[in-house]
Enzyme design. Structure first.
Site, mmCIF file in Angstrom:
data_model
loop_
_atom_site.group_PDB
_atom_site.id
_atom_site.type_symbol
_atom_site.label_atom_id
_atom_site.label_comp_id
_atom_site.label_asym_id
_atom_site.label_seq_id
_atom_site.Cartn_x
_atom_site.Cartn_y
_atom_site.Cartn_z
ATOM 1 N N CYS A 1 0.822 -1.086 0.130
ATOM 2 C CA CYS A 1 0.123 -0.166 -0.026
ATOM 3 C C CYS A 1 0.692 1.325 -0.125
ATOM 4 C CB CYS A 1 -1.019 -0.054 1.226
ATOM 5 S SG CYS A 1 -2.098 -1.235 1.015
HETATM 6 N N1 LIG Z 1 -2.849 -5.971 1.805
HETATM 7 C C1 LIG Z 1 -3.202 -5.069 2.706
HETATM 8 O O1 LIG Z 1 -2.751 -4.784 3.613
HETATM 9 C C2 LIG Z 1 -4.217 -3.892 1.767
HETATM 10 C C3 LIG Z 1 -4.607 -2.928 2.727
HETATM 11 C C4 LIG Z 1 -5.696 -1.993 2.157
HETATM 12 C C5 LIG Z 1 -5.882 -2.188 0.781
HETATM 13 N N2 LIG Z 1 -5.262 -2.964 -0.124
HETATM 14 C C6 LIG Z 1 -5.606 -2.949 -1.681
HETATM 15 O O2 LIG Z 1 -6.557 -4.262 -1.953
HETATM 16 C C7 LIG Z 1 -6.203 -4.743 -2.960
HETATM 17 C C8 LIG Z 1 -6.091 -6.248 -2.783
HETATM 18 O O3 LIG Z 1 -4.811 -6.298 -1.900
HETATM 19 P P1 LIG Z 1 -4.304 -7.850 -1.358
HETATM 20 O O4 LIG Z 1 -3.351 -7.570 -0.694
HETATM 21 O O5 LIG Z 1 -5.451 -8.512 -0.831
HETATM 22 O O6 LIG Z 1 -3.758 -8.534 -2.742
HETATM 23 P P2 LIG Z 1 -3.656 -10.094 -2.978
HETATM 24 O O7 LIG Z 1 -2.486 -10.156 -3.991
HETATM 25 O O8 LIG Z 1 -3.325 -10.611 -1.462
HETATM 26 O O9 LIG Z 1 -4.807 -10.624 -3.221
HETATM 27 C C9 LIG Z 1 -5.307 -10.515 -4.660
HETATM 28 C C10 LIG Z 1 -6.047 -11.825 -5.118
HETATM 29 O O10 LIG Z 1 -6.756 -11.326 -6.442
HETATM 30 C C11 LIG Z 1 -6.444 -12.730 -7.212
HETATM 31 N N3 LIG Z 1 -6.820 -12.110 -8.587
HETATM 32 C C12 LIG Z 1 -5.946 -11.619 -9.579
HETATM 33 N N4 LIG Z 1 -6.648 -11.463 -10.571
HETATM 34 C C13 LIG Z 1 -7.948 -11.843 -10.373
HETATM 35 C C14 LIG Z 1 -9.184 -11.643 -11.188
HETATM 36 N N5 LIG Z 1 -9.051 -11.237 -12.277
HETATM 37 N N6 LIG Z 1 -10.197 -12.122 -10.714
HETATM 38 C C15 LIG Z 1 -10.430 -12.584 -9.462
HETATM 39 N N7 LIG Z 1 -9.184 -12.497 -8.544
HETATM 40 C C16 LIG Z 1 -8.078 -12.150 -9.085
HETATM 41 C C17 LIG Z 1 -5.110 -12.882 -6.853
HETATM 42 O O11 LIG Z 1 -5.003 -14.595 -7.365
HETATM 43 C C18 LIG Z 1 -4.906 -12.780 -5.432
HETATM 44 O O12 LIG Z 1 -5.464 -13.903 -4.621
HETATM 45 C C19 LIG Z 1 -5.162 -3.743 -3.736
HETATM 46 O O13 LIG Z 1 -5.668 -2.842 -4.360
HETATM 47 C C20 LIG Z 1 -4.449 -3.294 -2.490
HETATM 48 O O14 LIG Z 1 -3.967 -1.928 -2.728
HETATM 49 C C21 LIG Z 1 -4.500 -4.080 0.483
#
Ligand SMILES: NC(=O)c1ccc[n+]([C@@H]2O[C@H](COP(=O)([O-])OP(=O)(O)OC[C@H]3O[C@@H](n4cnc5c(N)ncnc54)[C@H](O)[C@@H]3O)[C@@H](O)[C@H]2O)c1
Length: 440
Positions: free
Chosen positions: A275
């Site tokens: 992030c």
């Molecule tokens: N991790 C954090 O602490 C956090 C906190 C706040 C916001 N975010 C935001 O949330 C979002 C997701 O982050 P995350 O950490 O969960 O990512 P992550 O990589 O842990 O998970 C994302 C998932 O999406 C899947 N994916 C990829 N393409 C896809 C598709 N076309 N359809 C369905 N699933 C698909 C991936 O296989 C993966 O399992 C990002 O935008 C991130 O910036 C993350």
């Protein structure tokens, strides 16, 4: 009843079927929160290892307990699949896919685009879609709206509903989790906000509505930009304090005694995680199309990005004072995760520090109780965490603390090491007594 009223009733009665696109650090906890609230939830992720794991009732995210997943799967409230066609049966869909940067530093929208394209195939009337992925302002209206609604002839705010609600999960945190961290919600229309709020209020304690999707998108970017800039400020303060011969940690602790108008941030070896180092750059990228240079973001990013190089130069100087060159020295890096007590190495400054130390000819090892193996795909190196940490501490010419995990016994580390470079102030209690420690 209108489409809106029917959908709100179904959401309030927990009859609406929920789909979560992306079962990662954000999507899985969200799926669990909705399932715990009594909804029937289906997670859809192209990664078959994740879908299979959920189907077996096993969690792969430390913040989500396996017992919880197992119970929800057995009760039929939670299922997972790689098959996007189940979206046809969903009434409410959250999109939680990654939003990284390209190598050029521009937003990588490919995951949002592919998830939206898949969803577009199965859009129908009486559906609500919420984008959770952090992104630049305008994404919900400019990218999702045309693909999901306009192109299929569905009228947003009447036939279907679209909103943005940023995820705020802080991995490893126990006091504030998905369920009790207030959620910001901004719809494309007022009706969109109303429907999306009715849905989320069924599972999350507080939903704070704003007047547009753009306001919600920007609220998330403000939160993360605020952190990035303040970390940049204390990182620069650390550099200035070193020149002035003043202890930066003492200065920050002193300033933090002020009960108002100051918020404590601490310096470190650089930014990490999915992030803080990335999200503000989505805003500065967007502003370029308005011929506006987001100067605070660019400056903080420059200072923070340079911290691993600064840390390595300080290690080099400290070794030099002890009559050693970095080239050929044994260096043990302690902690590879981007923050304490978690297993996430994404964008971790440890990767940069290790890479730079290797380039300078040091013999580098690392230890992290949560990260058994590192594979740096871009730079093409991989390493295993050392098995006997205390032996590696004794053998090293320099021990470098990059992540201050709680499980480490810092007294024992300082006692056994020849020299410690501490980029996190983890050894504050033992620094003066030994003369072995150099802090950032
Ligand atoms: N991790 C954090 O602490 C956090 C906190 C706040 C916001 N975010 C935001 O949330 C979002 C997701 O982050 P995350 O950490 O969960 O990512 P992550 O990589 O842990 O998970 C994302 C998932 O999406 C899947 N994916 C990829 N393409 C896809 C598709 N076309 N359809 C369905 N699933 C698909 C991936 O296989 C993966 O399992 C990002 O935008 C991130 O910036 C993350």
């Amino acid at each position: 009843m209108t489409t809106k009223e029917t959908l709100i009733k179904n959401l309030k009665d927990k009859k609406a079927r929920i789909g979560i696109l992306g079962l990662g650090y954000v999507g899985l906890p969200l799926a669990v929160v909705f399932a715990e609230a009594g909804f029937h939830v289906t997670g859809i992720d192209p990664d078959s290892r994740k879908a299979d794991s959920i189907t077996r009732g096993v969690s792969y995210i430390p913040d989500v307990k396996t017992e919880t997943v197992d119970r929800l799967v057995k009760s039929g409230c939670l299922t997972a699949t790689t098959d996007f066609s189940v979206l046809r049966e969903m009434d409410a869909v959250s999109i939680c896919v990654p939003t990284p940067l390209r190598k050029t530093g521009d937003p990588d929208m490919s995951f949002i685009l592919s998830a939206t394209d898949e969803l577009a195939k199965y859009m129908h009337k009486e559906m609500v879609v919420v984008l959770e992925s952090t992104t630049y302002p305008g994404t919900t209206r400019e990218v999702l709206l045309p693909k999901l609604g306009t192109e299929s002839g569905l009228v947003v705010g009447e036939d279907w509903f679209l909103a943005f609600s940023p995820e705020r999960v802080d991995p490893g945190r126990e006091d504030f989790t998905t369920i009790n961290t207030p959620k910001v919600m901004g719809g494309i229309t007022e009706a969109c906000s109303e429907v999306a709020t009715a849905w989320y209020e069924g599972a999350i304690k507080t939903v704070h509505c704003v007047s547009s999707a753009e306001a919600a998108e920007l609220a998330k970017l403000l939160e993360n930009t605020f952190r990035m800039i303040n970390i940049g400020l204390v990182n620069e303060l650390a550099i200035m304090c070193e020149r002035l011969g003043v202890d930066v940690w003492e200065v920050i602790d002193a300033a933090a005694t002020k009960p108002f108008g100051f918020m404590k941030f601490t310096p470190g070896p650089g930014l990490g995680g999915h992030c803080i180092p990335i999200d503000p750059l989505y805003l500065s990228w967007k502003m370029k199309s308005f011929q506006y240079n987001a100067r605070f973001i660019e400056l903080a990013s420059e200072i923070n990005t340079n911290m691993p190089r600064y840390v390595v130069s300080r290690i080099m100087e400290a070794l030099n004072e002890r009559g050693r060159a970095l080239k050929g020295s044994k260096v043990l890096v302690l902690g590879a995760a981007y923050k304490p007590d978690i297993d996430d190495v994404r964008e971790s400054p440890a990767l940069d520090v290790i890479g730079l130390l290797k380039k300078k000819g040091a013999a580098v090892e690392y230890h992290d109780p949560y990260i058994p193996h590192i594979h740096h795909e871009i730079d093409g190196w991989q390493m295993d965490s050392v098995k006997d940490m205390m032996k590696a501490v004794r053998d090293a010419d320099a021990v470098v603390i990059i992540t201050n995990h709680k499980v480490y016994d810092y007294r024992a580390i300082v006692e056994s090491a020849a020299f410690v470079f501490d980029s996190r102030n983890a050894t504050r209690e033992f620094t003066k007594s030994t003369g072995k420690v150099v802090r950032l």
